[in-house]
Enzyme design. Structure first.
Site, short mmCIF file in Angstrom:
data_model
loop_
_atom_site.label_atom_id
_atom_site.label_comp_id
_atom_site.label_asym_id
_atom_site.label_seq_id
_atom_site.Cartn_x
_atom_site.Cartn_y
_atom_site.Cartn_z
N LYS A 81 20.91 5.91 -36.91
CA LYS A 81 20.68 4.52 -37.30
C LYS A 81 19.18 4.23 -37.20
O LYS A 81 18.51 4.70 -36.26
CB LYS A 81 21.49 3.60 -36.38
CG LYS A 81 21.52 2.13 -36.82
CD LYS A 81 22.46 1.32 -35.91
CE LYS A 81 22.57 -0.14 -36.33
NZ LYS A 81 23.51 -0.89 -35.46
N SER A 156 26.90 -3.59 -38.06
CA SER A 156 25.58 -3.36 -38.65
C SER A 156 25.26 -1.89 -38.92
O SER A 156 24.35 -1.61 -39.69
CB SER A 156 24.52 -3.92 -37.71
OG SER A 156 24.51 -3.20 -36.48
N SER A 180 29.36 -3.20 -33.96
CA SER A 180 28.53 -2.62 -35.02
C SER A 180 28.76 -1.14 -35.27
O SER A 180 28.27 -0.60 -36.26
CB SER A 180 27.04 -2.85 -34.71
OG SER A 180 26.69 -4.16 -35.05
#
Ligand SMILES: [Zn+2]
Lengths: 497, 508
Positions: A81, A156, A180
């Site tokens: 990420k 996310s 997330s």
């Protein structure tokens, strides 16, 4: 030799390299070929790192040539990420305000995974600073769900989820503050877990809410997720909230089954208005399956956890407003041209650099911590948090794991909830209470929606630092379900870049 | 000027003063939340890392030694040590603060209520007109001691004297950022500038004795701010206070507070009203001036630091810190009076500095308690003069405690005179040779042989019949002159006491 890297598990890739069926360098080539084919449609990555990947593959192949034992994730293509630091890459958090920022140091979890032999393939798209549940709040454009390119992958950590789902990497790391990791896992049909708070070091992941954030894996199997968890867990001197709990081999008990395990179905959460019928029935079906495997199944209510969303939207933004203060244009990132004075520099750099959702959260959090409001908002939210934690503790006196849906709905259309923050916030209603209580949770695919064919996830919740039992249940369910979670073929277009 | 008017003002007004003392824990190996070294100065931005630069993703890990040092200071100042404490974030934007919040402590500091007893004597005691100018002791409450991180430093370029006004750009040096900073807040128990000075001085001595800081007011490792208001004597309501900053020495602390008392009195006497504000002491102009008026109540949005877990000190842990408390100057002074028979003032001078008192005690241990007094005289006399005059620090001085002890023993057994000893001391300090060797080398042995002294006395009496006659006629003050003549005859090596005694006997 020919192999399809897009479907191989991490373990199969490592074993294939060890057996000299293929080399790590060939894995890299195959990986970027796959990325070339599908990334243009999916947009899972903000940055690709072929040089770093080839360098790492070279080291693995040298070990093979020298006959050295290979580390557990040798040659496994991995995505990170884009809020995790890795020297030689940008850390953007999908925000303009981090324009040009390259970290001089590594995130501990990333470093540990690379030390376990993983190949760094690229940095994955995300909602800006992890604020969102759809990966639409990215300064670099949304990520598309490989199951339906018109739909969001969740967020996310949507890029991390989509990269695994679309077969571009075998595993990836995401961060989970309110869901997330797990929610995009559910929406993309991947295994996605949030470890116990304190299990994995947060050093080097750009903080959203320090008391809630935790790094965890995406994978295409529970075993692969366990392998990644093995690699990234454990105390880190650089994170005062990482704990010294012993780290078991999380793969060791995956085959132990669920016979005699006490599994609690969180009944009131399942009955929640807004939970789609197909999600509810898929969850019930999973529970039935576990019951069939001789688990002792019972119901439990967690009424306090229904206030989790409200508490979360105080605590999360409060901490975020503070954590994001440092993006001020003084030392790195976006700085406005020709500021008239330091206040102007701050205000315009931040106004230009942050996207609308970031600004919304900063304002929410600043307000919640303001004199005169602190007790009513932050104080009350912290009390609620304590009550939720106690409620879980009581439930875990009766059960070894708890089960809920992961997301109340399947993947929604891009743009569908973009203008309605409250609807978007509801995406995390099942995942948020775990962050507040610091508990581990894993989402595994449990069904495909009868009408849309989209993946549905179920969430298994473990006791503090008992990821092993949680993963054991997830693995049993995964085995019993035997789902093929390869997304349907989608129209491919070449990457524009 | 203000100082001259202070006594008159203090006849009518009473000052109420509280101090805030920031002390950098300079003796620690690393900063508050990272491994960077703690030092003064250096090339800008060379002692920094991701943590103290506030880079994205970096996390603070508390320096346990800094926490222990703060608790140690709390114990030395009789504070309650909190069983539960934690760090908070104090939030405001400023370029010298990398994270745009300062990790500090708010409602749960490490150390709560304590106190420090001070003594005031000399001219300073006169400021307490209510106590009649006699030396006195008084107790100043300590409200709290907490730990926080220091900021970086701004360097303003293009303006006058590095000030921000008129500068065209500013640079930031983060070398200091993250230095452990201990903040002590006193109760408003201080009534005079002299008490403020004594409090700060004594606090500095204690912190030096604890070894937690170099406490340099010049380099800013100890910074004292004052909150001060005045009220008519007999009044119980507090007046409006001002905060005084930039008092970079004990003298500045005293003079700034004295100025401020007089200034506030003038304002009130003219029917004015004190404005609550922060004022800056200008050491050159010898006056305070408005730095900033009380901002519309700055909201720091304090909240518990989520990157760290709270601290829970057990009684056992606190006791383990307590046993590390060294003997403090007050206790040492009492012991010097009691065990060595020193005067209270000598005992105080010898007991304040850790190294100096250790030096003295080492010499006493070698020479014996019976020689403690002459050792004290030498330590406070020639040794102190030597150290004060030159660039040599005590640790590097060539005169060791063993050498000083030997010197005092040699004087005591009459081998050399006190006057000779001064020469020997100078020689020791220069060469580092032991006193015995110096005396040997220079042939300085004091002659106590009565035959030699009698012979010399006889020669002087024979050679000076006129003076002998005057002496015998009653001019006994000539004895000093005779002693001098005999000493010259003996090339300075006669035992002065024996010479005197022999002269008195033979002349009488
Ligand atoms: Zn540092």
């Amino acid at each position: 030799m020919s192999f399809d890297v897009s479907t191989l598990s991490a373990r199969a890739i490592r074993d294939g390299i060890a057996a000299r069926t293929f080399s790590a360098a060939e894995v890299v080539d195959a990986t970027y070929a796959r990325i070339d084919a599908v990334e243009g449609a999916v947009h899972a990555f903000n940055e690709l790192t072929p040089e770093l990947a080839r360098e790492a593959a070279g080291r693995i192949d040298a070990m093979v040539a020298a006959g050295e034992p290979l580390p557990p994730l040798a040659g496994v293509p991995t995505g990170f990420k884009d809020n995790m630091n890795l020297v030689g890459t940008h850390t953007t958090c999908s925000s303009k305000i981090l324009e040009g920022f390259k970290s001089p140091y590594d995130c501990t979890a990333v470093r540990r995974l690379l030390n376990a032999g993983a190949l760094p393939i690229g940095k994955c798209n995300m909602d800006e600073f992890a604020f969102g549940s759809s990966t639409e709040n990215s300064a670099f454009g949304p990520t598309h769900n490989p199951w339906d390119l018109e739909r969001v992958p969740g967020g996310s950590s949507g890029g991390s989820a989509a990269s695994v789902s679309a077969g571009m990497v075998a595993v990836s790391l995401g961060s989970d503050t309110g869901g997330s990791i797990r929610q995009p896992g559910a929406l993309t049909g991947t295994v996605a877990m949030k470890p116990t708070y304190g299990r994995v070091s947060r050093y080097g992941v750009v903080a959203f809410a320090s008391s809630l954030d935790q790094i965890g894996p995406f994978a295409r199997s529970v075993e692969d997720a366990a392998l990644v968890l093995n690699a990234i867990s454990g105390h880190d001197d650089m994170d005062a909230t990482s704990v010294r709990e012993p780290v078991p081999d999380f793969t060791a008990t995956l085959g132990d089954g669920v016979k005699g395990l006490r599994i609690g179905v969180v009944r009131d959460m399942l009955e929640l208005e807004g939970c789609a019928a197909e999600v509810r029935s898929a969850t019930e079906a999973s529970v039935k399956l576990l019951e069939g495997l001789c688990a002792e199944v019972g119901d439990v209510d967690l009424p306090m956890s229904q206030h989790g969303l409200a508490a979360y939207y105080i605590i999360g933004p409060a901490e975020a407003s503070s954590n994001l203060a440092r993006f001020d244009g003084i030392r790195y990132g976006h700085r406005v041209a020709e500021p008239s004075d330091v206040l102007d520099l701050y205000m315009r750099s931040r106004a230009e650099g942050f996207g609308p959702e970031s600004i919304r959260r900063i304002m929410l959090g600043t307000y919640a911590l303001s004199a005169g409001y602190y007790d009513a908002y932050y104080g009350t939210a912290q009390k609620t948090r304590t009550l939720i934690t106690r409620e879980f503790e009581a439930a875990f006196e009766r059960f070894d794991v708890l089960i809920t849906p992961t997301s109340p709905t399947v993947a929604f259309k891009i743009g569908e909830r973009a203008e309605d923050p409250l609807a978007m916030y509801l995406s995390d209603v099942y995942t948020i209470p775990l962050n507040l209580a610091g508990l581990p949770g894993v989402s595994i695919p449990c069904a495909k929606c009868g009408t849309s064919g989209l993946p549905i996830g179920v969430q298994v919740i473990g006791k503090h630092f008992d990821e092993a039992t949680m993963l054991q249940v997830a693995a049993a369910l995964e085995g019993a379900l035997a789902l093929d979670m390869t997304p349907p073929a989608f129209p491919l277009h070449r990457r524009s870049s | 000027m203000a100082r001259d008017r202070l006594p008159v003002v203090l006849e009518r007004y009473e000052a109420v003063i509280g101090l805030e003392v920031h002390t950098e824990l300079t003796t620690l190996n690393s900063k508050m939340f990272c491994g960077c070294p703690v030092e003064f100065g250096g090339e800008p931005n060379t002692r920094v890392c991701p943590v103290c630069l506030g880079l994205p993703g970096a996390l603070p890990v508390p320096n346990e030694a800094a926490v222990e040092a703060t608790v140690l200071a709390g114990l030395a100042l009789n504070c309650e040590i909190a069983p539960f404490s934690q760090f908070h974030r104090k939030q405001y934007f400023y370029p010298d603060m990398p994270k745009d919040y300062q990790i500090s402590q708010y409602d749960l500091p490490f150390c709560g209520l304590g106190h420090l007893d001070i003594e005031v004597d000399g001219d300073g005691a006169k400021q307490r007109v209510d106590l009649g100018a006699e030396p006195y002791a008084t107790r100043i409450g300590v409200t709290r001691i907490h730990l926080e991180e220091d900021t970086g430093k701004m360097i303003h370029v293009g303006g006058v004297e590095g000030r921000i006004a008129g500068a065209d750009h500013s640079l930031v040096d983060f070398n200091r950022a993250g230095t452990p900073l201990m903040e002590l807040v006193s109760e408003p128990d201080i009534r005079t500038p002299e008490e403020a000075r004594r409090f700060a001085q004594k606090l500095r001595l204690i912190l030096l004795n604890l070894g937690v800081s170099d406490c340099s007011m010049e380099e800013g490792s100890m910074r004292v701010d004052g909150n001060i208001s005045i009220r008519l004597r007999g009044e119980t309501e507090l007046g409006t206070k001002t905060e005084i900053k930039n008092m970079n020495s004990f003298k500045a602390l005293h003079d700034a507070l004295a100025f401020e008392i007089v200034r506030q009195a003038d304002v009130l006497d003219e029917g004015g009203r004190i404005v609550q504000e922060t004022r800056h002491w200008d050491v050159t102009a010898k006056r305070t001036s408005t730095l900033r008026s009380k901002e519309q109540a700055h909201d720091y949005r304090y909240f518990p630091e989520p990157d760290m877990v709270p601290f829970e000190f057990t009684p056992e842990w606190i006791d383990a810190i307590r046993v590390r408390l060294p003997e403090l100057p007050d206790a040492r002074r009492e012991r010097f009076v009691r065990d060595f028979g020193l005067s209270p003032s000598d005992a105080r001078s010898l007991s304040e500095d850790v190294e100096f008192s250790a030096y003295f005690e080492e010499a006493v241990a070698l020479a014996g308690n019976s020689l403690a007094k002459p050792l004290a005289n030498w330590a406070l006399g020639d040794l102190s003069a030597y150290l004060n005059a030159g660039p040599v620090a005590l640790a590097d001085a060539k005169v060791t405690p063993a050498m000083l002890a030997e010197l005092v023993e040699i004087i005591d057994d009459g081998t050399i005179s006190g006057k000779q000893a001064k020469q020997v001391f100078a020689e020791m300090a220069e060469s580092g040779d032991a006193p015995g060797a110096i005396i040997e080398l220079k042939g300085m042995k004091q002659v106590s042989d009565t035959d030699a002294i009698e012979a010399a006395v006889d020669r002087v009496i024979a050679a000076n019949p006129d003076e002998v006659a005057s002496y015998r006629a009653g001019k006994t003050t000539l004895i000093g002159w005779f002693v001098g003549q005999v000493m010259r005859e003996m090339r300075g090596q006669g035992n002065p006491a024996l010479v005197n005694e022999t002269l008195v006997r033979k002349l009488g």
